[in-house]
Design a protein around this motif. Sequence first.
Motif, PDB file in Angstrom:
ATOM      1  N   GLY A 210       0.803  -1.216   0.000  1.00 38.57           N
ATOM      2  CA  GLY A 210       0.000   0.000   0.000  1.00 38.57           C
ATOM      3  C   GLY A 210       0.837   1.266   0.000  1.00 38.57           C
ATOM      4  N   PHE A 211       0.382   2.250   0.762  1.00 40.53           N
ATOM      5  CA  PHE A 211       0.991   3.573   0.764  1.00 40.53           C
ATOM      6  C   PHE A 211       1.396   3.963   2.181  1.00 40.53           C
ATOM      7  N   SER A 212       2.381   4.856   2.261  1.00 41.05           N
ATOM      8  CA  SER A 212       2.683   5.488   3.540  1.00 41.05           C
ATOM      9  C   SER A 212       1.624   6.541   3.834  1.00 41.05           C
ATOM     10  N   SER A 213       1.759   7.208   4.965  1.00 42.03           N
ATOM     11  CA  SER A 213       0.907   8.360   5.242  1.00 42.03           C
ATOM     12  C   SER A 213       1.328   9.525   4.347  1.00 42.03           C
ATOM     13  N   TRP A 214       0.383  10.433   4.104  1.00 39.43           N
ATOM     14  CA  TRP A 214       0.733  11.669   3.412  1.00 39.43           C
ATOM     15  C   TRP A 214       1.572  12.539   4.342  1.00 39.43           C
ATOM     16  N   VAL A 215       2.631  13.124   3.823  1.00 39.23           N
ATOM     17  CA  VAL A 215       3.479  14.053   4.569  1.00 39.23           C
ATOM     18  C   VAL A 215       3.280  15.446   3.981  1.00 39.23           C
ATOM     19  N   GLY A 216       2.992  16.422   4.828  1.00 38.53           N
ATOM     20  CA  GLY A 216       2.752  17.784   4.372  1.00 38.53           C
ATOM     21  C   GLY A 216       1.662  18.425   5.212  1.00 38.53           C
ATOM     22  N   PRO A 217       1.188  19.606   4.834  1.00 36.65           N
ATOM     23  CA  PRO A 217       1.557  20.273   3.581  1.00 36.65           C
ATOM     24  C   PRO A 217       2.816  21.125   3.692  1.00 36.65           C
ATOM     25  N   VAL A 218       3.513  21.250   2.562  1.00 35.59           N
ATOM     26  CA  VAL A 218       4.542  22.257   2.379  1.00 35.59           C
ATOM     27  C   VAL A 218       3.926  23.342   1.496  1.00 35.59           C
ATOM     28  N   SER A 219       3.902  24.573   1.992  1.00 33.76           N
ATOM     29  CA  SER A 219       3.258  25.678   1.271  1.00 33.76           C
ATOM     30  C   SER A 219       4.323  26.553   0.611  1.00 33.76           C
ATOM     31  N   ILE A 220       4.194  26.763  -0.701  1.00 36.31           N
ATOM     32  CA  ILE A 220       5.179  27.524  -1.468  1.00 36.31           C
ATOM     33  C   ILE A 220       4.431  28.441  -2.434  1.00 36.31           C
ATOM     34  N   THR A 221       4.938  29.656  -2.597  1.00 44.05           N
ATOM     35  CA  THR A 221       4.317  30.643  -3.479  1.00 44.05           C
ATOM     36  C   THR A 221       5.164  30.837  -4.729  1.00 44.05           C
TER      37      THR A 221
END
Length: 328
Positions: A210-221
């Motif tokens: 399966g999948f790992s957990s989602w890591v984030g959010p990283v916010s970038i402009t």
Amino acid sequence: MKKITLLLAVSLLIFGCSSDDSPNEENQQNSCALPVNLSVQNLTNTTASFNWDVSISSSLYQVEYGTFGFSQGSGITLTVPDTYTSVQNLQPQTQYSFYTRVFCNESQTYSNWAGPFSFVTLDSNPFCEDPTNFTEDVYPDSITHNKIDLYWSSPSSGGSEIQYGVQGFNLGSGTTQIEPDFYDQSASINNLNSETTYDFYVRNVCEDSGFSSWVGPVSITTLNEPSNPNCIDPFNFTSTSSGTNSDGSKYFDFTWDYESSQNSWEIAIVEAGTAFNTSSVTATSFSPVRVSYGGVTSGQAYDFYIRSNCGGTNGFSDWVGPITVTAQ
């Protein structure tokens, strides 16, 4: 009259035989035993294996599953050949239920549904390590007006997935980009809008686990859209120090980020509060750089601007600034 009576008798005989020889669906469904011992194994944050037992010989089963309390007929239905099946793309820490039924060879129809069996997915996947150190990439041109480069550590052999959207979007509703290579610990997200803040998440793909957990959010402009797309504006223009040289002139130290193809810039200085002009411009091919000026007064504030010189037909970028520095 005899013909009518005979016809009625024949009709009743045919109807009676049809009813006796073809039991209705409800009777057919009750004609074989339901699956028993429903269970869930190999549970992670996004996957589960459904298992059950039967007392008859069959090679066809149906499973229906959904979030806890779903109405049968509105869930996801699978037809499988064995007394087990695996499902993916579940949501972490969410309660689900599943039902199953067996195809009865003798009556040529399915049994009644057995279930529901309920379970809760895990918060994280013990068989799939989360990515770490998720951030924007380290190169100077990692952020432009329409592109953002990302970097992370601890990738998986199955690759990684990135999901992104305008800041504040809900996971599951964003755009997904797949990075299938184990050696890829970075990704370029293209075709973004200028001057827009995006949220980015990453997770590892662990193939059968399966999948790992989602890591984030990283916010970038993203940056402003340049007026000259052939010569991108420098960005992150910063003063790092200032002081006095041995000859009494004043120096100012600057650093900035730029497109990797650029190697020439111009820096302009004006007294703070006055209109921008190019009467005093210094060319440089270094970043960071120290620029010295004679005739600059200690305690006076000055505005500095910078632009890229891309040469030839590519021309110049826009002037970027000002940043205000007081001479020491």
